[in-house]
Design an enzyme around this catalytic site. Sequence first.
Site, mmCIF file in Angstrom:
data_model
loop_
_atom_site.group_PDB
_atom_site.id
_atom_site.type_symbol
_atom_site.label_atom_id
_atom_site.label_comp_id
_atom_site.label_asym_id
_atom_site.label_seq_id
_atom_site.Cartn_x
_atom_site.Cartn_y
_atom_site.Cartn_z
ATOM 1 N N HIS A 120 -5.607 -3.676 -2.152
ATOM 2 C CA HIS A 120 -5.352 -2.697 -3.217
ATOM 3 C C HIS A 120 -5.367 -3.318 -4.611
ATOM 4 C CE1 HIS A 120 -4.630 0.814 -0.720
ATOM 5 N NE2 HIS A 120 -4.079 -0.029 0.141
ATOM 6 N N LYS A 151 -12.333 -0.032 -0.756
ATOM 7 C CA LYS A 151 -11.458 0.753 -1.639
ATOM 8 C C LYS A 151 -12.089 0.766 -3.046
ATOM 9 C CE LYS A 151 -7.500 -0.420 1.261
ATOM 10 N NZ LYS A 151 -7.387 0.765 2.114
ATOM 11 N N SER A 179 0.794 -1.230 0.000
ATOM 12 C CA SER A 179 0.000 0.000 0.000
ATOM 13 C C SER A 179 0.827 1.281 0.000
ATOM 14 C CB SER A 179 -0.966 -0.007 1.175
ATOM 15 O OG SER A 179 -0.284 -0.256 2.376
HETATM 16 N N1 PMP Z 1 -5.077 -4.483 4.034
HETATM 17 C C1 PMP Z 1 -4.424 -3.515 3.356
HETATM 18 C C2 PMP Z 1 -3.220 -3.881 2.533
HETATM 19 C C3 PMP Z 1 -4.895 -2.189 3.410
HETATM 20 O O1 PMP Z 1 -4.262 -1.214 2.750
HETATM 21 C C4 PMP Z 1 -6.057 -1.897 4.182
HETATM 22 C C5 PMP Z 1 -6.644 -0.496 4.250
HETATM 23 N N2 PMP Z 1 -5.808 0.475 4.728
HETATM 24 C C6 PMP Z 1 -6.671 -2.940 4.874
HETATM 25 C C7 PMP Z 1 -6.176 -4.220 4.767
HETATM 26 C C8 PMP Z 1 -7.879 -2.688 5.725
HETATM 27 O O2 PMP Z 1 -9.027 -2.567 4.955
HETATM 28 P P1 PMP Z 1 -10.303 -1.808 5.527
HETATM 29 O O3 PMP Z 1 -10.073 -0.354 5.308
HETATM 30 O O4 PMP Z 1 -11.451 -2.362 4.755
HETATM 31 O O5 PMP Z 1 -10.398 -2.145 6.986
#
Ligand code: PMP
Length: 393
Positions: A208, A239, A180
């Site tokens: 992502h 997302k 990310s």
């Molecule tokens: N895994 C990754 C790689 C993320 O970037 C994120 C979001 N920041 C999440 C999990 C968590 O997802 P959510 O926002 O739906 O809780």
Amino acid sequence: MKGFEHLQRELEEMKDNGTYRQLIPLESEQGSTVTIKGKEVIQLSSNNYLGLTSHKRLKGAATKAVEQYGVGTGSVRTIAGTLTMHEEYERKLAKFKHTEAALVFQSGFTTNQGVLSSMLTDEDVVISDELNHASIIDGIRLTKSGRKIYKHVDMDSLEEQLLASMDYRTRLIVTDGVFSMDGNIAPLPAIVELAEKYDALVMVDDAHASGVLGKNGRGTVNHFGLDGRVHIQVGTLSKAIGVLGGYVVTSETLKEYLIHKGRPFLFSTSHPPAVTAACDAAIDVLLEEPQLIEKLWENTKFFKDGLQKLGFDTGISETPITPVLVGDDALTHRFSDELFNEGVFAQGIVYPTVPKGSGRIRTIVTAEHSKEELATALSAFERAGRNLGLLKE
Ligand code: PMP
């Protein structure tokens, strides 16, 4: 109020060392432009890859669901809060992902926590990429299993950790599909090969990559043609899907097990009807409007090429997540502020979210951006970069 003095002191320290961040409220709907502090700016910081947060079909499905089923479910899934639409959605998601089963959690974060904390015991070991997401790290912290970390996307390091793990019952390799902060894609074919060689399971967090990579946005596993060879895929509905939630697509057995043992699933109320209905409509959009994903990648190429031509360092990005590497934390924040003055909302990311000294402006273009908006944003980056001495005259 008294009793929080030590926390206040810590906050003051954060203000002194530049890690304190104020929340920045949007005064408009999420989109290619947003209103902040009364000013319309180009949005380059959301995860709204396909613009689905305001897509007509999702809004329509959510509105209809509220009218028909109300605004909440009043219970956790395992007591009285499973609606037929929850189960229909999970069947549709499993079919879409070409897997046996799907289970939806409240968020991507709780999905990682729930899966990792419940399925591993002290007889098992989890082997994790050092740059995996915080929710994977927290999930691992909650297990009693063995824990091993391999160097970021380093297959020699992964093999070393596998070799050192042969006494455990289950070896679980876990990786982000797309990382990310740098936007690079995990070397999944090599990971799967090693997993097969050392009889390990593979878990991929596709937060992502869902809606971004693979046919119709099926994710990293499909992107690499590895359908059926990855045991656990986690994703988020918050997302590219544009709504809220997380899911795991996997075997029937693990799904059944998580229904009984996945603590966030067991102890937190299920998604409101509007959320599930909108997520359901999002799958239809992925299947029927592939032009959105095409536009996302067209915009990504245009913007990434533009930044590179200007002389910015975009690191190892291969996806719509394009960091503009700055280095110094304070300078990163100044760059972000300068961009805002120029009409662009692009947040700086600094330690502790990324390693010390690797501050960056993290940009994400979406399918909604027009070429004109992206060209305007590139001009803003050029002016702000020159003002701060990040670009040569
Ligand atoms: N895994 C990754 C790689 C993320 O970037 C994120 C979001 N920041 C999440 C999990 C968590 O997802 P959510 O926002 O739906 O809780």
